[in-house]
Design an enzyme around this catalytic site. Structure first.
Site, PDB file in Angstrom:
ATOM      1  N   TRP A  58      69.427  25.994  15.894  1.00 32.94           N
ATOM      2  CA  TRP A  58      68.356  26.441  14.989  1.00 32.94           C
ATOM      3  C   TRP A  58      68.256  25.515  13.784  1.00 32.94           C
ATOM      4  O   TRP A  58      67.161  25.222  13.302  1.00 32.94           O
ATOM      5  CB  TRP A  58      68.646  27.872  14.515  1.00 32.94           C
ATOM      6  CG  TRP A  58      67.646  28.386  13.518  1.00 32.94           C
ATOM      7  CD1 TRP A  58      66.488  29.056  13.787  1.00 32.94           C
ATOM      8  CD2 TRP A  58      67.694  28.259  12.087  1.00 32.94           C
ATOM      9  NE1 TRP A  58      65.822  29.346  12.621  1.00 32.94           N
ATOM     10  CE2 TRP A  58      66.532  28.867  11.561  1.00 32.94           C
ATOM     11  CE3 TRP A  58      68.604  27.681  11.204  1.00 32.94           C
ATOM     12  CZ2 TRP A  58      66.278  28.930  10.190  1.00 32.94           C
ATOM     13  CZ3 TRP A  58      68.338  27.737   9.842  1.00 32.94           C
ATOM     14  CH2 TRP A  58      67.193  28.359   9.349  1.00 32.94           C
ATOM     15  N   HIS A  59      69.398  25.033  13.312  1.00 29.72           N
ATOM     16  CA  HIS A  59      69.405  24.204  12.110  1.00 29.72           C
ATOM     17  C   HIS A  59      68.790  22.826  12.330  1.00 29.72           C
ATOM     18  O   HIS A  59      68.347  22.193  11.368  1.00 29.72           O
ATOM     19  CB  HIS A  59      70.830  24.063  11.565  1.00 29.72           C
ATOM     20  CG  HIS A  59      71.301  25.253  10.809  1.00 29.72           C
ATOM     21  ND1 HIS A  59      71.824  26.381  11.420  1.00 29.72           N
ATOM     22  CD2 HIS A  59      71.311  25.529   9.478  1.00 29.72           C
ATOM     23  CE1 HIS A  59      72.137  27.270  10.503  1.00 29.72           C
ATOM     24  NE2 HIS A  59      71.837  26.784   9.313  1.00 29.72           N
ATOM     25  N   GLY A  60      68.783  22.349  13.539  1.00 34.86           N
ATOM     26  CA  GLY A  60      68.170  21.040  13.744  1.00 34.86           C
ATOM     27  C   GLY A  60      68.332  20.525  15.158  1.00 34.86           C
ATOM     28  O   GLY A  60      69.265  20.899  15.880  1.00 34.86           O
TER      29      GLY A  60
END
Length: 466
Positions: free
Chosen positions: A322-324
């Site tokens: 989700w973060h990248g």
């Protein structure tokens, strides 16, 4: 429009004045227009995406309220999830997946060309997508009724203080607030202003100062040695905390001035005594989202121990992704998942001691583990992360200070932050605590420090890229 830009410092007071001047029944309309104006300051065309996500989840929830058949309800929910995450995948993960597949197949001398899409990642797409999908799921599980007013629901998805970097609000908390009659509350406005001042201090005095040193080290890893990389990694831990925690404080403060209560997103995470405790304090809105919508549906704690551990790993791998769209984030999420599993395995064997020394040892140990994972989060790629770890253990030498002014100012801001967090964490009661002169002097001092040593280069908040 960045919170630390002149445009926002002009935008927000104007919005507040107009908001409280117009009749209550029209305020949600004004806030909706202001929110879309705020978002369109980055890339106007991408307002279509947030509207599309809003429309899909609204329509899904509308149908869910009308349909009783379980199979049809599941189809509706799955359709809403697939459509929303499909948009997120296209803009954020498609190129990452195709590049990874190409490199994997190329290793076996298999050449496959995938179509490429040169798409700019819309600001905050992960945040508003999760917020909208969470609403669909809550309606599906009958945690709340479908919102009949499409405009108010659109405002819930696009509410400008928390639109691009959270907190990721729940419909059960925020949505009903748009239907309440709000009267200007002086005490609430003062509380919100204090949060905003502290948020700006965290961002421009601490985070943006530390980032200058961190970037100079992490962008030139081969030039630096063990002490420098250790300090840079510690600085990054506080940089990302102050960057994102600062944004959350400003967002919560702005919402509070407008009469709305957003959920707490950070609670002094570096005072955590173990890794699960850290995730109860760090990015709370996202942690609870993954717990409620990923971990628990996978079975949570209601399954065998092996399945529970697998659920933890899966949840944190998804959190990392989700973060990248980068393997460094996946590794970061995986490491945090492993730490959760290890703690869960050894928890029954812990010796429970409660004194200041053991608490301090636990806090320091947890910080070291969490800070180790931040290496992968900050490194430009996996190879750089491995190089940082190697250099920490093998490359010795004197500490690099860089620009002395940057280092000293950043350190001063960091000390103030730590003292403030210690005061809040330990719940000290001081004789002058309720003295208004002391309180106003404190916030006046913070404001002066913001103006004197703050970095005003329009630096973007780290979590905007997610």
């Amino acid at each position: 429009m960045l919170f630390n830009s002149f445009n926002y410092l002009l935008f927000f007071p104007v919005v507040c004045v107009i908001y409280y001047l117009i009749p209550n029944k029209f305020r949600w309309v004004f806030l909706l227009l202001a929110s879309y104006f705020f978002y369109m300051n980055w890339e106007p065309i991408y307002a279509i995406l947030i509207f599309l996500s809003t429309f899909i989840t609204y329509l899904c929830a509308f149908k869910l309220d009308k349909v009783k058949d379980i199979k049809v309800r599941k189809v509706l929910l799955i359709a809403s999830i697939i459509l929303n995450f499909g948009i997120l995948f296209l803009f954020k993960y498609y190129n990452f997946l195709t590049d990874s597949l190409f490199n994997f197949l190329n290793y076996f001398n298999i050449r496959v060309r995938f179509p490429e899409f040169k798409l700019l990642l819309p600001v905050g797409i992960s945040f508003y997508t999760f917020q909208a999908v969470g609403y669909s799921i809550d309606v599906y599980y009958n945690k709340l009724k479908h919102e009949n007013n499409f405009g108010k629901y659109a405002l819930f998805v696009s509410f400008f203080p928390q639109l691009v970097a959270g907190p990721i609000e729940r419909a059960t908390n925020l949505l009903p607030q748009f239907s309440k009659e709000i009267v200007f509350n002086y005490a609430k406005a003062i509380e919100g202003t204090k949060l905003i001042i502290w948020g700006y201090f965290m961002k421009v005095v601490v985070a943006d100062r530390l980032s200058i040193y961190v970037d100079s080290v992490y962008n030139n890893i081969n030039m630096h040695n063990s002490p420098t990389l250790i300090i840079a990694t510690i600085f990054f831990a506080f940089q990302i905390y102050c960057d994102f925690g600062g944004y959350s404080n400003i967002a919560i403060g702005c919402a509070k001035i407008l009469g709305f209560d957003l959920m707490t997103n950070f609670c002094r995470p570096y005072f955590a005594k173990n890794c699960p405790d850290f995730w109860h304090r760090w990015h709370i809105s996202l942690s609870t989202w993954f717990k409620d919508y990923v971990y628990i549906p996978l079975g949570g704690n209601r399954v065998s121990k092996k399945q529970k551990y697998l659920n933890l790993i899966i949840t944190f791998l998804v959190s990392g992704l989700w973060h990248g769209a980068n393997w460094t984030f996946v590794i970061w999420g995986g490491l945090n998942g492993i730490f959760q599993v290890v703690y869960s395995i050894f928890k029954p064997f812990r010796i429970k001691l409660s004194n200041r020394f053991t608490n301090l040892i636990q806090i320091i140990s947890t910080f070291i583990l969490i800070d180790f994972t931040w290496i992968f989060f900050r490194a430009n790629n996996s190879a750089d992360a491995i190089k940082v770890i190697q250099n920490i253990f093998t490359k010795h030498g004197p500490l690099f200070f860089g620009d002395n002014k940057v280092f000293i100012y950043g350190f001063i801001g960091l000390i103030i932050l730590i003292i403030k967090d210690i005061y809040d964490e330990c719940s000290f009661t001081l004789t002058f605590e309720n003295n208004k002169i002391i309180k106003y002097t404190w916030y006046a001092t913070l404001t002066i420090l913001i103006l004197m040593i703050g970095v005003f280069d329009g630096g973007q908040f780290i979590y905007f890229q997610f």
